[in-house]
Design a protein around this motif. Structure first.
Motif, mmCIF file in Angstrom:
data_model
loop_
_atom_site.group_PDB
_atom_site.id
_atom_site.type_symbol
_atom_site.label_atom_id
_atom_site.label_comp_id
_atom_site.label_asym_id
_atom_site.label_seq_id
_atom_site.Cartn_x
_atom_site.Cartn_y
_atom_site.Cartn_z
ATOM 1 N N VAL A 183 0.723 -1.429 -0.420
ATOM 2 C CA VAL A 183 0.206 0.022 0.305
ATOM 3 C C VAL A 183 1.314 1.011 -0.185
ATOM 4 C CG1 VAL A 183 -0.623 0.252 2.371
ATOM 5 C CG2 VAL A 183 -2.033 1.004 0.731
ATOM 6 N N LEU A 184 -0.114 2.328 -0.368
ATOM 7 C CA LEU A 184 1.057 3.696 -0.738
ATOM 8 C C LEU A 184 0.127 4.591 0.122
ATOM 9 C CD1 LEU A 184 2.850 5.748 -1.380
ATOM 10 C CD2 LEU A 184 1.279 6.023 -3.746
ATOM 11 N N VAL A 185 0.725 5.281 1.314
ATOM 12 C CA VAL A 185 -0.264 5.750 1.986
ATOM 13 C C VAL A 185 -0.099 7.241 1.794
ATOM 14 C CG1 VAL A 185 -1.655 6.725 3.923
ATOM 15 C CG2 VAL A 185 -0.929 4.423 3.472
ATOM 16 N N LYS A 186 -0.255 8.248 1.329
ATOM 17 C CA LYS A 186 -0.603 9.558 1.971
ATOM 18 C C LYS A 186 -0.935 10.029 2.232
ATOM 19 C CE LYS A 186 0.668 9.892 -3.199
ATOM 20 N NZ LYS A 186 0.361 11.244 -4.947
ATOM 21 N N ALA A 187 0.142 11.401 3.652
ATOM 22 C CA ALA A 187 -1.019 11.872 4.664
ATOM 23 C C ALA A 187 0.015 13.098 4.725
ATOM 24 C CB ALA A 187 -0.870 10.950 5.774
ATOM 25 N N GLN A 188 -1.476 13.690 5.350
ATOM 26 C CA GLN A 188 -1.176 15.091 5.345
ATOM 27 C C GLN A 188 -0.017 15.839 6.928
ATOM 28 O OE1 GLN A 188 -4.708 18.234 5.453
ATOM 29 N NE2 GLN A 188 -5.492 17.269 2.859
ATOM 30 N N ALA A 189 0.648 16.228 6.687
ATOM 31 C CA ALA A 189 1.915 16.655 7.804
ATOM 32 C C ALA A 189 1.650 17.907 8.175
ATOM 33 C CB ALA A 189 3.227 15.824 7.289
ATOM 34 N N GLY A 190 0.825 18.368 8.157
ATOM 35 C CA GLY A 190 0.773 19.900 8.218
ATOM 36 C C GLY A 190 0.110 20.575 7.038
ATOM 37 N N ARG A 191 0.936 22.044 7.205
ATOM 38 C CA ARG A 191 -0.215 23.008 6.070
ATOM 39 C C ARG A 191 -0.144 22.896 4.866
ATOM 40 N NH1 ARG A 191 0.807 28.717 8.744
ATOM 41 N NH2 ARG A 191 -0.546 29.708 7.300
ATOM 42 N N LYS A 192 1.307 22.862 4.016
ATOM 43 C CA LYS A 192 1.647 22.143 3.214
ATOM 44 C C LYS A 192 2.063 20.951 2.856
ATOM 45 C CE LYS A 192 0.662 26.815 1.313
ATOM 46 N NZ LYS A 192 1.047 28.288 0.555
ATOM 47 N N ARG A 193 2.805 20.210 3.869
ATOM 48 C CA ARG A 193 3.261 19.514 4.055
ATOM 49 C C ARG A 193 2.485 18.289 3.786
ATOM 50 N NH1 ARG A 193 6.130 20.269 8.913
ATOM 51 N NH2 ARG A 193 5.340 18.116 9.586
ATOM 52 N N ILE A 194 3.217 17.300 2.551
ATOM 53 C CA ILE A 194 2.165 15.699 2.612
ATOM 54 C C ILE A 194 3.411 14.317 2.754
ATOM 55 C CG2 ILE A 194 1.590 14.146 0.880
ATOM 56 C CD1 ILE A 194 0.051 16.753 -0.529
ATOM 57 N N THR A 195 3.305 13.955 3.639
ATOM 58 C CA THR A 195 4.169 12.243 3.583
ATOM 59 C C THR A 195 4.021 11.321 2.982
ATOM 60 O OG1 THR A 195 2.778 12.025 6.263
ATOM 61 C CG2 THR A 195 5.061 13.384 5.948
ATOM 62 N N THR A 196 4.239 10.726 2.639
ATOM 63 C CA THR A 196 3.961 9.578 1.684
ATOM 64 C C THR A 196 5.112 8.295 2.785
ATOM 65 O OG1 THR A 196 5.976 9.893 0.072
ATOM 66 C CG2 THR A 196 3.937 10.790 -0.482
ATOM 67 N N HIS A 197 4.627 7.289 2.701
ATOM 68 C CA HIS A 197 4.776 6.069 2.958
ATOM 69 C C HIS A 197 4.045 4.651 2.563
ATOM 70 C CE1 HIS A 197 5.700 7.961 7.136
ATOM 71 N NE2 HIS A 197 4.488 7.887 6.632
ATOM 72 N N HIS A 198 5.267 4.159 2.438
ATOM 73 C CA HIS A 198 5.009 2.538 1.440
ATOM 74 C C HIS A 198 5.398 1.585 2.449
ATOM 75 C CE1 HIS A 198 5.470 4.220 -2.733
ATOM 76 N NE2 HIS A 198 6.580 4.971 -2.133
ATOM 77 N N GLY A 199 3.979 0.389 2.037
ATOM 78 C CA GLY A 199 4.590 -0.139 3.177
ATOM 79 C C GLY A 199 3.809 -1.872 3.349
ATOM 80 N N ILE A 200 3.215 -2.353 4.315
ATOM 81 C CA ILE A 200 2.131 -3.200 3.804
ATOM 82 C C ILE A 200 1.270 -3.210 4.980
ATOM 83 C CG2 ILE A 200 1.475 -6.226 3.970
ATOM 84 C CD1 ILE A 200 4.972 -6.312 2.847
ATOM 85 N N LEU A 201 -0.239 -3.769 4.405
ATOM 86 C CA LEU A 201 -1.465 -3.496 5.055
ATOM 87 C C LEU A 201 -1.218 -5.174 5.861
ATOM 88 C CD1 LEU A 201 -3.803 -2.089 6.440
ATOM 89 C CD2 LEU A 201 -5.265 -3.822 4.476
ATOM 90 N N SER A 202 -1.131 -4.595 8.145
ATOM 91 C CA SER A 202 -0.796 -6.014 8.051
ATOM 92 C C SER A 202 -1.990 -6.067 9.529
ATOM 93 C CB SER A 202 0.107 -5.337 9.165
ATOM 94 O OG SER A 202 0.489 -4.545 10.247
ATOM 95 N N LYS A 203 -3.011 -4.764 9.677
ATOM 96 C CA LYS A 203 -4.112 -5.751 10.660
ATOM 97 C C LYS A 203 -4.891 -4.484 10.898
ATOM 98 C CE LYS A 203 -1.119 -8.495 13.614
ATOM 99 N NZ LYS A 203 -1.679 -9.855 14.375
ATOM 100 N N THR A 204 -5.967 -4.842 11.039
ATOM 101 C CA THR A 204 -7.540 -3.628 11.006
ATOM 102 C C THR A 204 -8.023 -3.971 13.184
ATOM 103 O OG1 THR A 204 -8.938 -5.391 10.094
ATOM 104 C CG2 THR A 204 -7.425 -3.878 8.864
ATOM 105 N N TYR A 205 -7.867 -3.544 13.193
ATOM 106 C CA TYR A 205 -9.504 -3.057 14.362
ATOM 107 C C TYR A 205 -10.400 -2.592 13.765
ATOM 108 C CZ TYR A 205 -3.893 -5.175 15.950
ATOM 109 O OH TYR A 205 -2.976 -5.991 16.343
ATOM 110 N N PRO A 206 -10.777 -2.711 15.544
ATOM 111 C CA PRO A 206 -12.241 -1.953 15.173
ATOM 112 C C PRO A 206 -12.371 -0.272 15.353
ATOM 113 C CG PRO A 206 -12.020 -3.403 17.568
ATOM 114 C CD PRO A 206 -10.866 -2.975 16.907
ATOM 115 N N ALA A 207 -11.332 0.301 15.492
ATOM 116 C CA ALA A 207 -11.341 1.608 15.510
ATOM 117 C C ALA A 207 -10.027 2.531 14.596
ATOM 118 C CB ALA A 207 -10.978 2.322 16.507
ATOM 119 N N VAL A 208 -8.692 1.254 14.309
ATOM 120 C CA VAL A 208 -7.038 2.033 13.053
ATOM 121 C C VAL A 208 -6.863 0.138 12.690
ATOM 122 C CG1 VAL A 208 -6.989 3.843 15.089
ATOM 123 C CG2 VAL A 208 -6.181 1.282 15.674
#
Length: 80
Positions: A20-45
């Motif tokens: 998976v590729l995740v793009k997250a807003q990290a502030g005003r005009k900053r976006i972080t990207t993470h490459h990884g593997i979706l490992s677990k799902t929980y009721p809220a996260v």
């Protein structure tokens, strides 16, 4: 993405173990990207295990509301 938290969780449950590729807003005009593997799902996260350049394993977690409110976006790698 679906329009409710229950639907989002069901969709992510079906894709556990995929790259998976995740793009997250990290502030005003900053976006972080993470490459990884979706490992677990929980009721809220859900948890994504990341591989960085040094070979260490790290993980990040996001809530389903982050997807619902579009604070993050997820793209699954179909090629891997």
């Amino acid at each position: 993405m679906p329009n409710s938290i229950v639907e989002i969780k069901k969709k992510l449950d079906e894709r556990i173990g995929e790259h998976v590729l995740v793009k997250a807003q990290a502030g005003r005009k900053r976006i972080t990207t993470h490459h990884g593997i979706l490992s677990k799902t929980y009721p809220a996260v859900f948890v994504i295990h990341l591989n960085d350049e040094q070979g260490t394993l790290d993980r990040v977690s996001y809530s389903y509301t982050d997807l619902l409110t579009r604070n993050i976006s997820i793209a699954f790698d179909e090629a891997e």
